[in-house]
Design an enzyme around this catalytic site. Sequence first.
Site, PDB file in Angstrom:
ATOM      1  N   MET A  33       0.854  -1.205   0.000  1.00 12.11           N
ATOM      2  CA  MET A  33       0.000   0.000   0.000  1.00 12.11           C
ATOM      3  C   MET A  33       0.884   1.246   0.000  1.00 12.11           C
ATOM      4  O   MET A  33       1.091   1.877   1.027  1.00 12.11           O
ATOM      5  CB  MET A  33      -0.898  -0.035   1.236  1.00 12.11           C
ATOM      6  N   ASP A  34       1.393   1.602  -1.165  1.00 13.57           N
ATOM      7  CA  ASP A  34       2.380   2.675  -1.239  1.00 13.57           C
ATOM      8  C   ASP A  34       1.761   3.990  -1.730  1.00 13.57           C
ATOM      9  O   ASP A  34       0.924   3.975  -2.630  1.00 13.57           O
ATOM     10  CB  ASP A  34       3.485   2.226  -2.209  1.00 13.57           C
ATOM     11  N   GLY A  35       2.203   5.099  -1.170  1.00 10.26           N
ATOM     12  CA  GLY A  35       1.812   6.414  -1.695  1.00 10.26           C
ATOM     13  C   GLY A  35       0.866   7.210  -0.804  1.00 10.26           C
ATOM     14  O   GLY A  35       0.350   8.233  -1.239  1.00 10.26           O
TER      15      GLY A  35
END
Length: 254
Positions: A33-35
């Site tokens: 779950m990046d960003g």
Amino acid sequence: MMKFLYKVVRFLIKCLFCVVSVGPIPSHIAFVMDGNRRFAKQRNMKVGAGHEAGYSALMSMLIHCSELGVKYVTAYAFSIDNFKRRPEEVECLVDLMTEKFESLCREDSIVNRFGIRVHFSGSLQLLSGSLRDAAKKLTAATVGNSGVLLTLCVAYTSTDEIVRAVEKSCEEGSSVISLSDIEKRMYMVIAPDPDILIRSSGENRLSNFLLWQSAGSCLVSTSVMWPEISFWHLIWAVLNFQRYQSLLKKKKKL
Ligand SMILES: CC(C)=CCC/C(C)=C/CC/C(C)=C/COP(=O)(O)OP(=O)(O)O
């Protein structure tokens, strides 16, 4: 009016899922779950609001996966390296997780309404007592659910998982260590290897996540920030997986 529109959208999503289900449905999907912080920065929001939006995106993805017939979902919620972030951010993430785990224990929470069982992977002894207790409570509160198994990787890195599994094998007296000796002592022994690993924000790195288990996974990178992920990205990932499966079948026939 809004409620009606919401119902229509959900109906259309379910119809799309029925079409996709003509092909093979992955058993296990893992998410990096990046960003969250970039999402917050782009909107002049606080970092914590980005993580909060990331949590909501995870809940939506869980419901979509459940409706699609996926059996296992794994999410990288907090890596051991995340402890190196600014103390205020670590505290904010720890508080958010503690609060969410406690609220997910309620009977009317998303996980209980959708029959989702929650499991934790990682070196939980590195966590504060209250977060560890909340995680334990959530595991116990959902143990009887028979739907999707959600594994939350907290205080996790893949290399830590492998080292601990090898150490345990040695402690338990194996003189010659086999693959299965290590595999059965991994945190992720609870689930089959992921069929698809999705990473948001356009990054293509694995960042020390499920290195052992992702050897045969279909890797999908989406350019949107995690809080912006939607059912379209899930459908796109599943179509990629289905194409990969049919290529494998063709190869086997040659
Ligand atoms: C209760 C529960 C499971 C909560 C989960 C909340 C959540 C989505 C956590 C992920 C945290 C994290 C380190 C995300 C990576 O984005 P980043 O912060 O590295 O953002 P960046 O790539 O823009 O810097």
